[in-house]
Design a protein around this motif. Sequence first.
Motif, PDB file in Angstrom:
ATOM      1  N   GLU A 190       0.831  -1.207   0.000  1.00 24.99           N
ATOM      2  CA  GLU A 190       0.000   0.000   0.000  1.00 24.99           C
ATOM      3  C   GLU A 190       0.867   1.260   0.000  1.00 24.99           C
ATOM      4  N   LEU A 191       0.321   2.322  -0.568  1.00 25.70           N
ATOM      5  CA  LEU A 191       0.955   3.635  -0.540  1.00 25.70           C
ATOM      6  C   LEU A 191       0.190   4.526   0.427  1.00 25.70           C
ATOM      7  N   ALA A 194      12.236  20.830   5.328  1.00 27.26           N
ATOM      8  CA  ALA A 194      13.425  20.203   5.907  1.00 27.26           C
ATOM      9  C   ALA A 194      13.100  18.797   6.399  1.00 27.26           C
ATOM     10  N   GLU A 195      11.915  18.631   7.026  1.00 28.86           N
ATOM     11  CA  GLU A 195      11.533  17.319   7.525  1.00 28.86           C
ATOM     12  C   GLU A 195      11.179  16.371   6.381  1.00 28.86           C
ATOM     13  N   ILE A 196      10.512  16.885   5.353  1.00 26.43           N
ATOM     14  CA  ILE A 196      10.154  16.054   4.202  1.00 26.43           C
ATOM     15  C   ILE A 196      11.407  15.527   3.507  1.00 26.43           C
ATOM     16  N   THR A 197      12.375  16.408   3.273  1.00 26.71           N
ATOM     17  CA  THR A 197      13.565  16.003   2.530  1.00 26.71           C
ATOM     18  C   THR A 197      14.503  15.133   3.357  1.00 26.71           C
ATOM     19  N   VAL A 198      14.566  15.364   4.656  1.00 23.74           N
ATOM     20  CA  VAL A 198      15.450  14.532   5.467  1.00 23.74           C
ATOM     21  C   VAL A 198      14.928  13.100   5.529  1.00 23.74           C
ATOM     22  N   ARG A 199      13.614  12.928   5.298  1.00 22.77           N
ATOM     23  CA  ARG A 199      13.028  11.593   5.210  1.00 22.77           C
ATOM     24  C   ARG A 199      13.021  11.083   3.771  1.00 22.77           C
ATOM     25  N   GLY A 200      13.437  11.919   2.808  1.00 18.13           N
ATOM     26  CA  GLY A 200      13.467  11.507   1.412  1.00 18.13           C
ATOM     27  C   GLY A 200      12.086  11.264   0.838  1.00 18.13           C
ATOM     28  N   LEU A 201      11.138  12.158   1.129  1.00 21.34           N
ATOM     29  CA  LEU A 201       9.759  11.974   0.681  1.00 21.34           C
ATOM     30  C   LEU A 201       9.430  12.860  -0.514  1.00 21.34           C
ATOM     31  N   PRO A 202       8.802  12.307  -1.547  1.00 18.95           N
ATOM     32  CA  PRO A 202       8.276  13.142  -2.625  1.00 18.95           C
ATOM     33  C   PRO A 202       7.074  13.918  -2.103  1.00 18.95           C
ATOM     34  N   SER A 203       6.758  15.037  -2.742  1.00 14.84           N
ATOM     35  CA  SER A 203       5.685  15.862  -2.196  1.00 14.84           C
ATOM     36  C   SER A 203       4.938  16.633  -3.274  1.00 14.84           C
ATOM     37  N   ILE A 204       3.690  16.965  -2.939  1.00 12.38           N
ATOM     38  CA  ILE A 204       2.883  17.917  -3.692  1.00 12.38           C
ATOM     39  C   ILE A 204       2.757  19.139  -2.796  1.00 12.38           C
ATOM     40  N   LEU A 205       3.305  20.253  -3.227  1.00  9.12           N
ATOM     41  CA  LEU A 205       3.380  21.438  -2.380  1.00  9.12           C
ATOM     42  C   LEU A 205       2.379  22.499  -2.833  1.00  9.12           C
ATOM     43  N   VAL A 206       1.692  23.068  -1.853  1.00  9.93           N
ATOM     44  CA  VAL A 206       0.722  24.139  -2.103  1.00  9.93           C
ATOM     45  C   VAL A 206       1.167  25.335  -1.264  1.00  9.93           C
ATOM     46  N   PRO A 207       2.028  26.203  -1.793  1.00 10.27           N
ATOM     47  CA  PRO A 207       2.580  27.304  -0.992  1.00 10.27           C
ATOM     48  C   PRO A 207       1.487  28.242  -0.472  1.00 10.27           C
ATOM     49  N   PHE A 208       1.654  28.694   0.756  1.00 12.84           N
ATOM     50  CA  PHE A 208       0.760  29.694   1.340  1.00 12.84           C
ATOM     51  C   PHE A 208       0.988  31.005   0.600  1.00 12.84           C
ATOM     52  N   PRO A 209      -0.024  31.545  -0.074  1.00 15.74           N
ATOM     53  CA  PRO A 209       0.206  32.690  -0.959  1.00 15.74           C
ATOM     54  C   PRO A 209       0.447  34.018  -0.256  1.00 15.74           C
ATOM     55  N   TYR A 210       0.137  34.087   1.047  1.00 18.31           N
ATOM     56  CA  TYR A 210       0.264  35.350   1.760  1.00 18.31           C
ATOM     57  C   TYR A 210       1.497  35.403   2.662  1.00 18.31           C
ATOM     58  N   ALA A 211       2.397  34.440   2.519  1.00 22.86           N
ATOM     59  CA  ALA A 211       3.651  34.476   3.284  1.00 22.86           C
ATOM     60  C   ALA A 211       4.467  35.684   2.825  1.00 22.86           C
ATOM     61  N   THR A 212       5.210  36.272   3.748  1.00 21.10           N
ATOM     62  CA  THR A 212       6.005  37.461   3.449  1.00 21.10           C
ATOM     63  C   THR A 212       6.898  37.231   2.233  1.00 21.10           C
ATOM     64  N   ALA A 216       4.335   9.611  11.396  1.00 26.26           N
ATOM     65  CA  ALA A 216       3.512   9.740  10.196  1.00 26.26           C
ATOM     66  C   ALA A 216       4.395   9.985   8.966  1.00 26.26           C
ATOM     67  N   LEU A 217       5.399  10.821   9.119  1.00 27.89           N
ATOM     68  CA  LEU A 217       6.338  11.075   8.022  1.00 27.89           C
ATOM     69  C   LEU A 217       7.125   9.812   7.676  1.00 27.89           C
ATOM     70  N   ALA A 218       7.518   9.074   8.695  1.00 24.71           N
ATOM     71  CA  ALA A 218       8.276   7.842   8.459  1.00 24.71           C
ATOM     72  C   ALA A 218       7.453   6.814   7.695  1.00 24.71           C
ATOM     73  N   ALA A 219       6.154   6.797   7.926  1.00 23.09           N
ATOM     74  CA  ALA A 219       5.283   5.810   7.284  1.00 23.09           C
ATOM     75  C   ALA A 219       4.861   6.219   5.878  1.00 23.09           C
ATOM     76  N   ALA A 220       4.932   7.508   5.567  1.00 18.39           N
ATOM     77  CA  ALA A 220       4.360   8.037   4.329  1.00 18.39           C
ATOM     78  C   ALA A 220       5.182   7.700   3.088  1.00 18.39           C
ATOM     79  N   ASP A 221       4.492   7.681   1.940  1.00 17.06           N
ATOM     80  CA  ASP A 221       5.125   7.508   0.632  1.00 17.06           C
ATOM     81  C   ASP A 221       5.047   8.793  -0.183  1.00 17.06           C
ATOM     82  N   LEU A 222       4.111   9.674   0.169  1.00 11.73           N
ATOM     83  CA  LEU A 222       3.921  10.945  -0.531  1.00 11.73           C
ATOM     84  C   LEU A 222       3.286  11.923   0.441  1.00 11.73           C
ATOM     85  N   VAL A 223       3.739  13.177   0.390  1.00 13.87           N
ATOM     86  CA  VAL A 223       3.227  14.213   1.289  1.00 13.87           C
ATOM     87  C   VAL A 223       2.557  15.314   0.473  1.00 13.87           C
ATOM     88  N   ILE A 224       1.418  15.802   0.985  1.00 15.76           N
ATOM     89  CA  ILE A 224       0.759  16.996   0.437  1.00 15.76           C
ATOM     90  C   ILE A 224       0.784  18.039   1.551  1.00 15.76           C
TER      91      ILE A 224
END
Length: 372
Positions: A187-188, A279-297, A262-270
């Motif tokens: 399972e994924l 930093a946490e996603i990459t240190v675990r070597g996880l692929p991701s779908i990123l939705v940037p917060f548009p109002y960040a400075t 949860a990060l250790a168990a995951a195969d993909l992060v959104i």
Amino acid sequence: MRFVVTGGGTGGHIYPALAIARGLQQRFPGCAIMYLGTNRGLEADIVPKAGLEFHAVRAVGIKRSLSLHNLKVPWEALAGYREARKLIRHFVPRAVVGTGGYVCGPVMLAAARLKIATLIHEQNALPGITNRILSRMVDRVAVTFEDSLKYFPRRAGVRLTGLPVRPEVLSASRERAREKFCVQENELLVLSFGGSQGARSLNRAVAEALGSLAGRQGLKLLHVTGSGQHAEFMQMIQSQVFSTGLPGNITVVPYMYEMPEALAAADLVISRAGAATLAEITVRGLPSILVPFPYATGNHQEHNARALVSRGAAEMIKDAELSGAVLVKMLDKLLGDRDRLGKMAEASRRLGKPRALDDILDLLEEIIRGKG
């Protein structure tokens, strides 16, 4: 050994500062640490609870638009500088470390003028204004993203270290974590979250996508709504198709206390694209779908996301373009191509910096030795 740590305003500045403070305590047992922040930022509440000596100094930022507020900035900056200088001279630290936020301005300037070893750490791919200015005054600059190097002058002595992550993220066992979340070998697991408070647009898209994801063989979804938005999310899905309860392959929780597992168990992060999350996603070597917060400075989350996308570690969906249909289409593309998912994981792992804290502390020791 005595150290001053500063960084304030948001958790994105405070938590890296606390990680560095804990690292200093481990590397230099018995050392004294003083944290300088403001009374208005989150640090005034978070830092004392972390057991560190805390003092507030005045600091104020310049508004990007024309404002009478900007007229008082020079006076507040001067007052903050004097307060910081007095505290630093009395404490006599070997080094001062800053992680961003307006408070870093007066504190790091005072330390630099007192000839104390100084280091600033920049979390985002697009550096903040304060750190860009300070880079010309401090001894060294540590950065999280390679993409931010071009924003600093060469003479700033910039080093790519990454961002310190929680030890629990590094040590979590994937095998035990998948057992905990009942994920079978074939399972994924897709893990989606928008931060501790949640992200309304991401919650809405996931709610819209559940009809397509429900009951899929070989797929499990663990969605974290955020404590403040859980009731709203459950209402959204009940009014659509799940009046009798969630399908067995879908788990929805308001808050994830066991995020390292949860990060250790995951195969993909959104997720959003905050520096600490990436930093946490990459240190675990996880692929991701990123939705940037548009109002960040400075729209810095989009810059962070692009740093991963350009290296093949992630896909990005802009917040304004996010919907359930768009999300399902992206998931279908990635989950249906295990080879591509594996290549994204490899690219993510190459970006991870598991030694970030050690590298920052090594750099700090290097500066201290150079100061004699």
